[in-house]
Scaffold this motif. Sequence first.
Motif, PDB file in Angstrom:
ATOM      1  N   LEU A  83     -10.533 -32.178  -6.925  1.00  0.00           N
ATOM      2  CA  LEU A  83     -10.429 -33.628  -6.811  1.00  0.00           C
ATOM      3  C   LEU A  83     -10.543 -34.272  -8.183  1.00  0.00           C
ATOM      4  O   LEU A  83     -11.289 -33.793  -9.044  1.00  0.00           O
ATOM      5  N   ARG A  84      -9.816 -35.366  -8.361  1.00  0.00           N
ATOM      6  CA  ARG A  84      -9.891 -36.124  -9.610  1.00  0.00           C
ATOM      7  C   ARG A  84      -9.795 -37.613  -9.280  1.00  0.00           C
ATOM      8  O   ARG A  84      -8.862 -38.036  -8.585  1.00  0.00           O
ATOM      9  N   LEU A  85     -10.764 -38.379  -9.760  1.00  0.00           N
ATOM     10  CA  LEU A  85     -10.787 -39.822  -9.536  1.00  0.00           C
ATOM     11  C   LEU A  85     -10.749 -40.530 -10.880  1.00  0.00           C
ATOM     12  O   LEU A  85     -11.586 -40.283 -11.756  1.00  0.00           O
ATOM     13  N   THR A  86      -9.745 -41.395 -11.056  1.00  0.00           N
ATOM     14  CA  THR A  86      -9.612 -42.131 -12.310  1.00  0.00           C
ATOM     15  C   THR A  86      -9.443 -43.609 -12.019  1.00  0.00           C
ATOM     16  O   THR A  86      -9.009 -44.016 -10.944  1.00  0.00           O
ATOM     17  N   GLU A  91     -13.606 -41.618 -14.992  1.00  0.00           N
ATOM     18  CA  GLU A  91     -12.977 -40.305 -15.077  1.00  0.00           C
ATOM     19  C   GLU A  91     -13.927 -39.306 -14.435  1.00  0.00           C
ATOM     20  O   GLU A  91     -14.925 -38.898 -15.033  1.00  0.00           O
ATOM     21  N   LEU A  92     -13.646 -38.912 -13.179  1.00  0.00           N
ATOM     22  CA  LEU A  92     -14.523 -38.017 -12.430  1.00  0.00           C
ATOM     23  C   LEU A  92     -13.712 -36.879 -11.817  1.00  0.00           C
ATOM     24  O   LEU A  92     -12.550 -37.060 -11.459  1.00  0.00           O
ATOM     25  N   SER A  93     -14.348 -35.730 -11.683  1.00  0.00           N
ATOM     26  CA  SER A  93     -13.724 -34.607 -11.001  1.00  0.00           C
ATOM     27  C   SER A  93     -14.779 -33.880 -10.181  1.00  0.00           C
ATOM     28  O   SER A  93     -15.971 -33.959 -10.464  1.00  0.00           O
ATOM     29  N   ALA A  94     -14.336 -33.178  -9.145  1.00  0.00           N
ATOM     30  CA  ALA A  94     -15.234 -32.427  -8.282  1.00  0.00           C
ATOM     31  C   ALA A  94     -14.408 -31.449  -7.467  1.00  0.00           C
ATOM     32  O   ALA A  94     -13.175 -31.425  -7.560  1.00  0.00           O
ATOM     33  N   GLY A 112     -18.126 -35.970 -15.051  1.00  0.00           N
ATOM     34  CA  GLY A 112     -17.281 -37.041 -15.563  1.00  0.00           C
ATOM     35  C   GLY A 112     -18.075 -38.166 -16.172  1.00  0.00           C
ATOM     36  O   GLY A 112     -19.231 -37.991 -16.586  1.00  0.00           O
ATOM     37  N   SER A 113     -17.471 -39.338 -16.224  1.00  0.00           N
ATOM     38  CA  SER A 113     -18.115 -40.493 -16.852  1.00  0.00           C
ATOM     39  C   SER A 113     -17.631 -41.785 -16.212  1.00  0.00           C
ATOM     40  O   SER A 113     -16.518 -41.868 -15.700  1.00  0.00           O
ATOM     41  N   VAL A 114     -18.521 -42.781 -16.268  1.00  0.00           N
ATOM     42  CA  VAL A 114     -18.208 -44.122 -15.767  1.00  0.00           C
ATOM     43  C   VAL A 114     -18.714 -45.130 -16.790  1.00  0.00           C
ATOM     44  O   VAL A 114     -19.907 -45.147 -17.127  1.00  0.00           O
ATOM     45  N   GLU A 115     -17.823 -45.960 -17.301  1.00  0.00           N
ATOM     46  CA  GLU A 115     -18.226 -47.010 -18.231  1.00  0.00           C
ATOM     47  C   GLU A 115     -18.806 -48.181 -17.463  1.00  0.00           C
ATOM     48  O   GLU A 115     -18.290 -48.566 -16.406  1.00  0.00           O
ATOM     49  N   LEU A 116     -19.870 -48.779 -18.000  1.00  0.00           N
ATOM     50  CA  LEU A 116     -20.501 -49.915 -17.331  1.00  0.00           C
ATOM     51  C   LEU A 116     -19.711 -51.207 -17.521  1.00  0.00           C
ATOM     52  O   LEU A 116     -19.670 -52.049 -16.617  1.00  0.00           O
ATOM     53  N   ALA A 117     -19.091 -51.379 -18.674  1.00  0.00           N
ATOM     54  CA  ALA A 117     -18.448 -52.660 -18.989  1.00  0.00           C
ATOM     55  C   ALA A 117     -17.423 -53.097 -17.944  1.00  0.00           C
ATOM     56  O   ALA A 117     -17.431 -54.256 -17.508  1.00  0.00           O
ATOM     57  N   PRO A 118     -16.503 -52.220 -17.482  1.00  0.00           N
ATOM     58  CA  PRO A 118     -15.530 -52.677 -16.480  1.00  0.00           C
ATOM     59  C   PRO A 118     -16.155 -53.008 -15.129  1.00  0.00           C
ATOM     60  O   PRO A 118     -15.554 -53.747 -14.340  1.00  0.00           O
ATOM     61  N   LEU A 119     -17.332 -52.458 -14.830  1.00  0.00           N
ATOM     62  CA  LEU A 119     -17.986 -52.723 -13.552  1.00  0.00           C
ATOM     63  C   LEU A 119     -18.884 -53.945 -13.598  1.00  0.00           C
ATOM     64  O   LEU A 119     -19.177 -54.554 -12.560  1.00  0.00           O
ATOM     65  N   VAL A 131     -21.884 -38.398 -15.787  1.00  0.00           N
ATOM     66  CA  VAL A 131     -22.195 -37.757 -14.508  1.00  0.00           C
ATOM     67  C   VAL A 131     -22.295 -36.248 -14.712  1.00  0.00           C
ATOM     68  O   VAL A 131     -21.357 -35.614 -15.195  1.00  0.00           O
ATOM     69  N   GLU A 132     -23.443 -35.697 -14.347  1.00  0.00           N
ATOM     70  CA  GLU A 132     -23.688 -34.264 -14.509  1.00  0.00           C
ATOM     71  C   GLU A 132     -23.532 -33.499 -13.203  1.00  0.00           C
ATOM     72  O   GLU A 132     -23.326 -32.291 -13.219  1.00  0.00           O
ATOM     73  N   ASP A 133     -23.636 -34.212 -12.076  1.00  0.00           N
ATOM     74  CA  ASP A 133     -23.494 -33.517 -10.799  1.00  0.00           C
ATOM     75  C   ASP A 133     -23.182 -34.515  -9.690  1.00  0.00           C
ATOM     76  O   ASP A 133     -23.735 -35.623  -9.665  1.00  0.00           O
TER      77      ASP A 133
END
Length: 247
Positions: A83-86, A91-94, A112-119, A131-133
Motif C-alpha cells: 500500500l502507498r498513500l500520498t 508519504e506513507l507505505s504499509a 513514512g512521513s506527514v508534514e504538519l503545515a498542510p494539515l 512514522v515508524e510503525d
Amino acid sequence: MIRALFLLLLFGLGLAGAGVWYGEMHHLRRAVPDRLPGWTEAFDDRSGMRHGILRHPRGVRPHELVLEWRAASPGGEGLNWDLRLTGRGIELSATALLPWQADRVRISGGRGSVELAPLAVHDDVEGLFLVEDIAGEVVEPLGVQVVEINISGQLRGVEVDGIAMGSGPMAVTIWADGRLEGDIALAGGVAPMKGVIAGDLGTGHADLDLVIQSPDALIEGVRRRLEPLGGTTREGLRVILPLRLIP
C-alpha cells in the motif's frame, strides 16, 4: 487518509467473497451501476483486487489523497498487498494481509512521513511526523467493523509562529468509531512539554493540545505570543493547534 484505507479494504474483501480476483471497477460499473455505493466513485476504473488507485476527494487538488495498492506474491498466511498513500505533505507505505480464513485484514510495516503545515489550520505551524510503525486490524469488515489502528513515530522540529516547540515521540490510536487519540512529549524547544492529540475522522478534525508545565521559565515575549493559542490553566500554559485530517 485512514478512512480511505478502510474503504479499500471493504471493497477488496467484497470482491474476494465473489471470487473476482481479476475483476476491475469498470466491470462492476457496467454490470451493476445502480447497486454500487457512492463511495466507489473514488476508485479508478482499472482498480481491482490485484492493483488500483483510490482518490479522495476525487479531483480536488492539491488536497487530493491518493491510495495505491498492488498485490504481492501470496504467502503461507494469506494474500498480501503493498500500500502507498500520498498527498500534500503525506508519504506513507504499509503492507496488508488478508489471511486465508478471510476474517480480517492486518496492516503492518507502516513507514513514512506527514508534514504538519498542510494539515494545520493556522499558517504558522511547522514540523514533521516521521512514522515508524503502522499496525492494526479490520475485523469482520463485511459485517460489524471492529477497527483499531496504531501509529507511532517521532514529531520533529515542531514550530509555532517561529517558536521552537521541540521534538519527541507521538503514538496515536484510531478506534472503531473513528475517534483518534494519542500522547505527545516534546523536548529541545523553549520548554519541555507534554500533550495529547484528539480528533474524529468523521469530522476530519483533530487538535494537538500541548501543555508547558513551567510557563514561568519562558521569556515574556514568547509566553505572550503563545498564550492566545490556549491560555494558562492549572496544568500550565496550553498551546492548541487545530488540524484538518481529511480534506
